[in-house]
Scaffold this motif. Structure first.
Motif, PDB file in Angstrom:
ATOM      1  N   LYS A  57      -3.504 -20.648  40.098  1.00 19.80           N
ATOM      2  CA  LYS A  57      -4.397 -20.217  41.180  1.00 19.80           C
ATOM      3  C   LYS A  57      -3.877 -18.976  41.900  1.00 19.80           C
ATOM      4  N   PRO A  58      -3.711 -17.878  41.161  1.00 20.81           N
ATOM      5  CA  PRO A  58      -3.177 -16.661  41.777  1.00 20.81           C
ATOM      6  C   PRO A  58      -4.194 -16.005  42.700  1.00 20.81           C
ATOM      7  N   CYS A  59      -3.691 -15.176  43.595  1.00 17.15           N
ATOM      8  CA  CYS A  59      -4.567 -14.354  44.418  1.00 17.15           C
ATOM      9  C   CYS A  59      -3.969 -12.948  44.483  1.00 17.15           C
ATOM     10  N   PHE A  60      -4.759 -11.960  44.090  1.00 17.90           N
ATOM     11  CA  PHE A  60      -4.303 -10.573  44.105  1.00 17.90           C
ATOM     12  C   PHE A  60      -4.291 -10.039  45.532  1.00 17.90           C
ATOM     13  N   ALA A  61      -3.234  -9.332  45.873  1.00 17.34           N
ATOM     14  CA  ALA A  61      -3.108  -8.703  47.184  1.00 17.34           C
ATOM     15  C   ALA A  61      -3.165  -7.180  47.070  1.00 17.34           C
ATOM     16  N   VAL A  62      -2.579  -6.628  45.983  1.00 19.21           N
ATOM     17  CA  VAL A  62      -2.542  -5.181  45.731  1.00 19.21           C
ATOM     18  C   VAL A  62      -2.756  -4.977  44.247  1.00 19.21           C
ATOM     19  N   LEU A  63      -3.549  -3.970  43.890  1.00 20.61           N
ATOM     20  CA  LEU A  63      -3.710  -3.600  42.489  1.00 20.61           C
ATOM     21  C   LEU A  63      -4.028  -2.113  42.419  1.00 20.61           C
ATOM     22  N   GLU A  64      -3.092  -1.366  41.846  1.00 23.37           N
ATOM     23  CA  GLU A  64      -3.255   0.084  41.711  1.00 23.37           C
ATOM     24  C   GLU A  64      -2.347   0.545  40.580  1.00 23.37           C
ATOM     25  N   PRO A  65      -2.574   1.747  40.055  1.00 20.72           N
ATOM     26  CA  PRO A  65      -1.671   2.234  39.010  1.00 20.72           C
ATOM     27  C   PRO A  65      -0.224   2.213  39.493  1.00 20.72           C
ATOM     28  N   GLY A  66       0.628   1.578  38.712  1.00 11.37           N
ATOM     29  CA  GLY A  66       2.042   1.517  39.041  1.00 11.37           C
ATOM     30  C   GLY A  66       2.460   0.386  39.959  1.00 11.37           C
ATOM     31  N   ARG A  67       1.498  -0.417  40.465  1.00 13.07           N
ATOM     32  CA  ARG A  67       1.866  -1.510  41.376  1.00 13.07           C
ATOM     33  C   ARG A  67       0.786  -2.588  41.421  1.00 13.07           C
ATOM     34  N   ALA A  68       1.247  -3.833  41.397  1.00 12.12           N
ATOM     35  CA  ALA A  68       0.367  -4.979  41.631  1.00 12.12           C
ATOM     36  C   ALA A  68       1.155  -6.031  42.392  1.00 12.12           C
ATOM     37  N   GLU A  69       0.463  -6.745  43.273  1.00 13.74           N
ATOM     38  CA  GLU A  69       1.063  -7.857  43.986  1.00 13.74           C
ATOM     39  C   GLU A  69       0.126  -9.046  43.878  1.00 13.74           C
ATOM     40  N   VAL A  70       0.675 -10.164  43.436  1.00 16.05           N
ATOM     41  CA  VAL A  70      -0.096 -11.384  43.224  1.00 16.05           C
ATOM     42  C   VAL A  70       0.626 -12.525  43.918  1.00 16.05           C
ATOM     43  N   THR A  71      -0.119 -13.311  44.695  1.00 24.29           N
ATOM     44  CA  THR A  71       0.494 -14.429  45.411  1.00 24.29           C
ATOM     45  C   THR A  71       0.223 -15.749  44.701  1.00 24.29           C
ATOM     46  N   LEU A  72       1.129 -16.687  44.951  1.00 24.29           N
ATOM     47  CA  LEU A  72       1.034 -18.039  44.420  1.00 24.29           C
ATOM     48  C   LEU A  72       1.410 -18.980  45.557  1.00 24.29           C
ATOM     49  N   ARG A  73       0.507 -19.919  45.868  1.00 22.97           N
ATOM     50  CA  ARG A  73       0.805 -20.905  46.903  1.00 22.97           C
ATOM     51  C   ARG A  73       1.660 -22.023  46.332  1.00 22.97           C
ATOM     52  N   LYS A  74       2.639 -22.432  47.087  1.00 25.98           N
ATOM     53  CA  LYS A  74       3.445 -23.599  46.698  1.00 25.98           C
ATOM     54  C   LYS A  74       2.568 -24.829  46.921  1.00 25.98           C
ATOM     55  N   ARG A  75       2.256 -25.510  45.843  1.00 24.94           N
ATOM     56  CA  ARG A  75       1.442 -26.726  45.894  1.00 24.94           C
ATOM     57  C   ARG A  75       1.911 -27.647  44.783  1.00 24.94           C
ATOM     58  N   ALA A  89      12.878 -21.539  44.476  1.00 28.37           N
ATOM     59  CA  ALA A  89      11.624 -21.033  45.032  1.00 28.37           C
ATOM     60  C   ALA A  89      11.015 -22.138  45.886  1.00 28.37           C
ATOM     61  N   GLU A  90      11.295 -22.095  47.182  1.00 25.93           N
ATOM     62  CA  GLU A  90      10.929 -23.199  48.069  1.00 25.93           C
ATOM     63  C   GLU A  90       9.722 -22.919  48.958  1.00 25.93           C
ATOM     64  N   THR A  91       9.099 -21.743  48.798  1.00 24.60           N
ATOM     65  CA  THR A  91       7.948 -21.377  49.636  1.00 24.60           C
ATOM     66  C   THR A  91       6.848 -20.799  48.749  1.00 24.60           C
ATOM     67  N   ASP A  92       5.748 -20.379  49.378  1.00 26.38           N
ATOM     68  CA  ASP A  92       4.757 -19.571  48.669  1.00 26.38           C
ATOM     69  C   ASP A  92       5.478 -18.335  48.147  1.00 26.38           C
ATOM     70  N   LEU A  93       4.921 -17.748  47.085  1.00 24.29           N
ATOM     71  CA  LEU A  93       5.589 -16.619  46.431  1.00 24.29           C
ATOM     72  C   LEU A  93       4.661 -15.425  46.270  1.00 24.29           C
ATOM     73  N   ARG A  94       5.281 -14.268  46.064  1.00 16.19           N
ATOM     74  CA  ARG A  94       4.545 -13.032  45.766  1.00 16.19           C
ATOM     75  C   ARG A  94       5.237 -12.357  44.592  1.00 16.19           C
ATOM     76  N   ALA A  95       4.455 -12.055  43.552  1.00 20.03           N
ATOM     77  CA  ALA A  95       4.958 -11.292  42.399  1.00 20.03           C
ATOM     78  C   ALA A  95       4.622  -9.831  42.646  1.00 20.03           C
ATOM     79  N   ILE A  96       5.632  -8.975  42.589  1.00 20.30           N
ATOM     80  CA  ILE A  96       5.438  -7.539  42.804  1.00 20.30           C
ATOM     81  C   ILE A  96       5.833  -6.829  41.519  1.00 20.30           C
ATOM     82  N   ALA A  97       4.817  -6.320  40.816  1.00 24.62           N
ATOM     83  CA  ALA A  97       5.029  -5.618  39.546  1.00 24.62           C
ATOM     84  C   ALA A  97       4.980  -4.120  39.791  1.00 24.62           C
ATOM     85  N   THR A  98       5.979  -3.399  39.249  1.00 23.62           N
ATOM     86  CA  THR A  98       6.023  -1.950  39.406  1.00 23.62           C
ATOM     87  C   THR A  98       6.380  -1.287  38.082  1.00 23.62           C
ATOM     88  N   GLY A  99       5.859  -0.106  37.913  1.00 22.65           N
ATOM     89  CA  GLY A  99       6.182   0.690  36.736  1.00 22.65           C
ATOM     90  C   GLY A  99       5.903   2.151  37.035  1.00 22.65           C
TER      91      GLY A  99
END
Length: 157
Positions: free
Chosen positions: A38-56, A106-116
């Motif tokens: 159940k991801p949720c996108f926060a940022v999406l642009e060339p060279g960067r994306a941020e996707v959150t995941l709730r701890k459940r 990983a004890e909380t909600d998380l954010r994946a930050i992809a960069t290139g």
């Protein structure tokens, strides 16, 4: 959805109320496996994306922390969509490999930050490393991944 379609959908939906949630559901409809986290996108642009995941409960391991593979899933999702929107329509991608370091629980909600670093000219393609940091609510890196994307020109026709 092609990279250009993903970028158009993001630009159209992200500013709307619940638009990021809807965009995230559309991506999961296209690639159903990712719906499991159940991801949720926060940022999406060339060279960067941020996707959150709730701890459940559904993403927990036997220790009550977020499961390592759930973190790998959001890392690959963030890296893949970021790669999609970074490429010109003449190119395509596929993940070729992933190296992962688990740094702390990983004890909380998380954010994946992809960069290139997006090159000016993709040429005929080749390996493109995408760095992904998975951070907790406090900003501490709990997992680090390098995902090697194989970039190639689309076949004509």
């Amino acid at each position: 959805m092609s990279g250009n379609a993903i970028a158009r959908a993001w630009r159209r939906l992200a500013p709307l109320p619940a638009g990021r949630w809807l965009f995230s559901r559309l991506v999961c409809f296209k690639a159903p496996y990712f719906a499991s986290v159940k991801p949720c996108f926060a940022v999406l642009e060339p060279g960067r994306a941020e996707v959150t995941l709730r701890k459940r409960r559904a993403v927990l391991n036997h220790l009550g922390t977020v499961h390592a593979i759930a973190m790998c899933n959001i890392a690959e999702l963030a890296a893949g969509t970021m790669t999609d929107v970074s490429l010109p329509a003449t190119h395509r991608w596929i993940p070729k490999g992933m190296r992962v370091e688990y740094l702390k629980k990983a004890e909380t909600d998380l954010r994946a930050i992809a960069t290139g670093t997006v090159p000016r000219d993709w040429g005929d393609g080749g390996a493109w490393p995408v760095e992904v940091a998975i951070v907790d609510r406090a900003g501490a890196v709990v997992m680090r991944a390098t995902i090697d994307m194989w970039i190639s020109r689309r076949k004509a026709g």
